[in-house]
Design a protein around this motif. Structure first.
Motif, mmCIF file in Angstrom:
data_model
loop_
_atom_site.group_PDB
_atom_site.id
_atom_site.type_symbol
_atom_site.label_atom_id
_atom_site.label_comp_id
_atom_site.label_asym_id
_atom_site.label_seq_id
_atom_site.Cartn_x
_atom_site.Cartn_y
_atom_site.Cartn_z
ATOM 1 N N GLN A 64 0.864 -0.959 -0.107
ATOM 2 C CA GLN A 64 0.190 -0.088 0.048
ATOM 3 C C GLN A 64 0.759 1.134 0.075
ATOM 4 O O GLN A 64 2.247 1.131 0.434
ATOM 5 C CB GLN A 64 -0.941 0.018 1.205
ATOM 6 C CG GLN A 64 -1.798 -1.098 1.326
ATOM 7 C CD GLN A 64 -3.007 -0.881 2.084
ATOM 8 O OE1 GLN A 64 -2.643 -1.098 3.479
ATOM 9 N NE2 GLN A 64 -4.212 -0.514 2.011
ATOM 10 N N ALA A 65 0.231 2.378 -0.320
ATOM 11 C CA ALA A 65 1.010 3.619 -0.296
ATOM 12 C C ALA A 65 0.219 4.641 0.101
ATOM 13 O O ALA A 65 -1.290 4.601 0.157
ATOM 14 C CB ALA A 65 1.473 3.890 -1.695
ATOM 15 N N PHE A 66 0.893 5.888 0.612
ATOM 16 C CA PHE A 66 0.075 6.957 1.131
ATOM 17 C C PHE A 66 0.642 7.958 0.588
ATOM 18 O O PHE A 66 1.773 8.233 0.477
ATOM 19 C CB PHE A 66 -0.012 7.199 2.676
ATOM 20 C CG PHE A 66 1.116 7.039 3.432
ATOM 21 C CD1 PHE A 66 1.836 8.441 3.839
ATOM 22 C CD2 PHE A 66 1.716 5.828 3.877
ATOM 23 C CE1 PHE A 66 2.891 8.325 4.434
ATOM 24 C CE2 PHE A 66 2.972 5.817 4.598
ATOM 25 C CZ PHE A 66 3.619 7.166 4.952
ATOM 26 N N ILE A 111 -4.891 7.231 -0.026
ATOM 27 C CA ILE A 111 -4.299 5.904 -0.072
ATOM 28 C C ILE A 111 -4.598 4.926 -1.235
ATOM 29 O O ILE A 111 -5.375 5.025 -2.040
ATOM 30 C CB ILE A 111 -4.933 4.710 1.114
ATOM 31 C CG1 ILE A 111 -5.093 5.566 2.453
ATOM 32 C CG2 ILE A 111 -4.559 3.537 1.409
ATOM 33 C CD1 ILE A 111 -3.658 6.047 2.764
ATOM 34 N N LEU A 112 -3.369 4.243 -1.749
ATOM 35 C CA LEU A 112 -3.457 3.312 -2.808
ATOM 36 C C LEU A 112 -3.144 1.927 -2.300
ATOM 37 O O LEU A 112 -2.200 1.797 -1.740
ATOM 38 C CB LEU A 112 -2.475 3.942 -3.867
ATOM 39 C CG LEU A 112 -2.053 2.944 -4.873
ATOM 40 C CD1 LEU A 112 -1.751 3.850 -6.084
ATOM 41 C CD2 LEU A 112 -0.877 1.995 -4.777
ATOM 42 N N THR A 113 -3.722 1.054 -3.286
ATOM 43 C CA THR A 113 -3.575 -0.406 -2.901
ATOM 44 C C THR A 113 -2.995 -0.868 -4.067
ATOM 45 O O THR A 113 -3.597 -0.890 -5.182
ATOM 46 C CB THR A 113 -4.672 -1.372 -2.312
ATOM 47 O OG1 THR A 113 -4.999 -0.690 -1.120
ATOM 48 C CG2 THR A 113 -4.144 -2.787 -2.189
ATOM 49 N N ASP A 114 -1.560 -1.466 -4.162
ATOM 50 C CA ASP A 114 -0.930 -1.891 -5.435
ATOM 51 C C ASP A 114 -1.690 -3.007 -6.098
ATOM 52 O O ASP A 114 -2.327 -3.773 -5.433
ATOM 53 C CB ASP A 114 0.459 -2.031 -5.145
ATOM 54 C CG ASP A 114 1.294 -2.133 -6.477
ATOM 55 O OD1 ASP A 114 0.734 -1.673 -7.545
ATOM 56 O OD2 ASP A 114 2.510 -2.013 -6.263
ATOM 57 N N ASP A 115 -1.405 -3.417 -7.330
ATOM 58 C CA ASP A 115 -2.078 -4.439 -8.152
ATOM 59 C C ASP A 115 -1.480 -5.679 -7.676
ATOM 60 O O ASP A 115 -0.251 -5.633 -7.010
ATOM 61 C CB ASP A 115 -2.373 -4.122 -9.561
ATOM 62 C CG ASP A 115 -0.920 -3.750 -10.313
ATOM 63 O OD1 ASP A 115 0.153 -4.536 -9.675
ATOM 64 O OD2 ASP A 115 -0.784 -3.381 -11.275
ATOM 65 N N GLU A 116 -1.895 -6.799 -8.232
ATOM 66 C CA GLU A 116 -1.232 -8.100 -7.942
ATOM 67 C C GLU A 116 0.188 -8.178 -8.485
ATOM 68 O O GLU A 116 0.984 -8.798 -7.897
ATOM 69 C CB GLU A 116 -2.224 -9.083 -8.314
ATOM 70 C CG GLU A 116 -3.385 -9.313 -8.046
ATOM 71 C CD GLU A 116 -4.132 -10.595 -8.404
ATOM 72 O OE1 GLU A 116 -3.743 -11.283 -9.520
ATOM 73 O OE2 GLU A 116 -5.471 -10.825 -7.768
ATOM 74 N N GLN A 117 0.552 -7.400 -9.540
ATOM 75 C CA GLN A 117 1.771 -7.343 -10.157
ATOM 76 C C GLN A 117 2.897 -6.548 -9.492
ATOM 77 O O GLN A 117 3.801 -6.479 -9.831
ATOM 78 C CB GLN A 117 1.616 -7.220 -11.590
ATOM 79 C CG GLN A 117 1.140 -8.221 -12.640
ATOM 80 C CD GLN A 117 -0.459 -8.397 -12.237
ATOM 81 O OE1 GLN A 117 -1.058 -7.254 -12.238
ATOM 82 N NE2 GLN A 117 -0.719 -9.591 -12.278
ATOM 83 N N ARG A 118 2.227 -5.618 -8.502
ATOM 84 C CA ARG A 118 3.190 -4.851 -7.613
ATOM 85 C C ARG A 118 3.679 -3.902 -8.799
ATOM 86 O O ARG A 118 4.974 -3.399 -8.641
ATOM 87 C CB ARG A 118 4.085 -5.503 -6.947
ATOM 88 C CG ARG A 118 3.461 -6.049 -5.713
ATOM 89 C CD ARG A 118 3.032 -5.292 -4.786
ATOM 90 N NE ARG A 118 2.839 -5.933 -3.190
ATOM 91 C CZ ARG A 118 1.566 -6.481 -2.882
ATOM 92 N NH1 ARG A 118 0.437 -6.353 -3.973
ATOM 93 N NH2 ARG A 118 1.379 -6.959 -1.923
ATOM 94 N N GLN A 147 7.081 7.676 -15.632
ATOM 95 C CA GLN A 147 6.865 6.219 -15.524
ATOM 96 C C GLN A 147 6.086 5.680 -14.194
ATOM 97 O O GLN A 147 5.239 4.998 -14.191
ATOM 98 C CB GLN A 147 8.124 5.404 -15.551
ATOM 99 C CG GLN A 147 8.754 5.248 -16.956
ATOM 100 C CD GLN A 147 10.282 4.628 -16.790
ATOM 101 O OE1 GLN A 147 10.691 4.029 -15.835
ATOM 102 N NE2 GLN A 147 10.991 4.456 -17.905
ATOM 103 N N LEU A 148 6.274 6.368 -13.139
ATOM 104 C CA LEU A 148 5.775 6.136 -11.713
ATOM 105 C C LEU A 148 4.174 6.744 -12.110
ATOM 106 O O LEU A 148 3.296 6.009 -11.554
ATOM 107 C CB LEU A 148 6.395 6.671 -10.679
ATOM 108 C CG LEU A 148 5.709 6.643 -9.235
ATOM 109 C CD1 LEU A 148 5.303 5.190 -9.032
ATOM 110 C CD2 LEU A 148 6.332 7.437 -8.404
ATOM 111 N N MET A 149 4.034 7.751 -12.451
ATOM 112 C CA MET A 149 2.559 8.267 -12.817
ATOM 113 C C MET A 149 1.869 7.366 -13.525
ATOM 114 O O MET A 149 0.657 7.216 -13.327
ATOM 115 C CB MET A 149 2.825 9.608 -13.317
ATOM 116 C CG MET A 149 3.178 10.636 -12.500
ATOM 117 S SD MET A 149 2.109 10.819 -10.855
ATOM 118 C CE MET A 149 3.076 11.876 -9.846
ATOM 119 N N ALA A 150 2.501 6.952 -14.766
ATOM 120 C CA ALA A 150 1.742 5.997 -15.518
ATOM 121 C C ALA A 150 1.310 4.842 -15.050
ATOM 122 O O ALA A 150 0.223 4.363 -15.075
ATOM 123 C CB ALA A 150 2.961 5.583 -16.682
ATOM 124 N N ALA A 151 2.221 4.315 -14.118
ATOM 125 C CA ALA A 151 1.961 3.227 -13.132
ATOM 126 C C ALA A 151 1.064 3.525 -12.197
ATOM 127 O O ALA A 151 -0.288 2.544 -12.014
ATOM 128 C CB ALA A 151 3.238 2.515 -12.453
#
Length: 289
Positions: A64-66, A111-118, A147-151
């Motif tokens: 997760q990210a904040f 808050i963000l929860t990353d996808d299964e592929q991280r 690149q991070l923003m695209a993800a």
């Protein structure tokens, strides 16, 4: 580990990194309450902890990210039993707010929860593992933040409900942007509609409703407006100018130029150089006002 990044090229004002790094936190390690003057994204690589805003407290863990917004009072603390390890990137820029909105972030939803592929985690780690040097340093880091923003945008699973009127405005803005970026190429209205993903007739009707002209006429006017800017450069021939604004055939260019301005290009140029006229408004001004 902290890396501080001071951009050497101030052309990168749209989106730029201020600092980035990672930390293995000790139990109970905390920061705040405090405010930042830029955006700060933390991504949890391992462990867990809490993140507090003025509205609520979030319990977060691996993947997760904040996001900390500028001027927002926040507090975060590592768990006593399983303290987190995180990486972070501080950034700002003219495009930051819009890109974060596209990613699903907002002050009330930080808050963000990353996808299964991280995917987001991989981009974050790729960034913090960089130590670029030399004259291309700012370019490498700017590429990484995009690149991070695209993800982040790809990771956004929330379907934003856009009002019909706002969606129509968005389509018109996409047409204008496409023309501004591609006017020098041999593009057609069909190319524009295909790029945006709408039926040509429907898109043209939307455009005319808001701009009081159809897409083809807007494209012609925009090309001629760009040609007028090039007229002052006497090193360019009329043929050079024609090709620079998307016309391989100088005769066709001259015909359209005369239709819009009332004078052939060569005659108009002579008058312009001897008595420069006021600058014509850009056709995009109709949309921006």
């Amino acid at each position: 580990m902290i890396e501080y990044f001071v951009p050497r090229n101030f052309h990168h004002t749209e989106l730029y990194i201020i600092h980035y790094g990672s930390q293995v936190c000790s139990p109970g390690h905390y920061y705040g309450p405090a405010v930042r003057d830029h955006y700060l994204l933390h991504y949890i690589l391992d462990g867990q902890g809490i993140f507090k805003t003025a509205e609520r407290t979030y319990e977060l863990s691996t993947g997760q990210a904040f996001l900390i917004y500028p001027d927002a009072v926040t507090y975060y603390e590592a768990d006593l039993d399983n303290p987190w390890t995180y990486c972070w990137v501080g950034f700002n820029g003219l495009n930051a707010k819009n890109l974060l909105h596209m990613s699903g972030f907002s002050p009330s939803r930080p808050i963000l929860t990353d996808d299964e592929q991280r995917s987001v985690g991989r981009c974050m780690q790729s960034l913090i593992n960089m130590h670029p040097q030399g004259k291309a340093r700012d370019l490498h880091l700017t590429a990484k933040i995009y690149q991070l923003m695209a993800a982040l945008v790809e990771n956004n699973r929330q379907d934003e409900v856009i009002p019909a009127q706002s969606r129509r405005q968005q389509y018109v803005e996409e047409v204008v942007r496409f023309i501004e970026l591609n006017f020098a190429n041999r593009i057609t209205v069909s190319d524009i509609a295909r790029n945006i993903g709408l039926n040509r007739s429907y898109l043209n009707a939307l455009f005319k409703e808001q701009m009081q002209t159809n897409i083809q006429d807007y494209l012609l006017r925009y090309r001629i407006e760009r040609a007028l800017r090039l007229m002052i450069n006497e090193a360019l021939s009329i043929g050079d100018i024609a090709r620079s604004v998307g016309y391989d055939d100088p005769l066709l260019f001259s015909k359209i130029f005369k239709k819009i301005t009332g004078s052939p290009p060569s005659h108009y140029r002579k008058q312009m150089l001897s008595n420069p006229p006021p600058e014509l408004p850009s056709p995009a001004d109709d949309l921006r006002h």
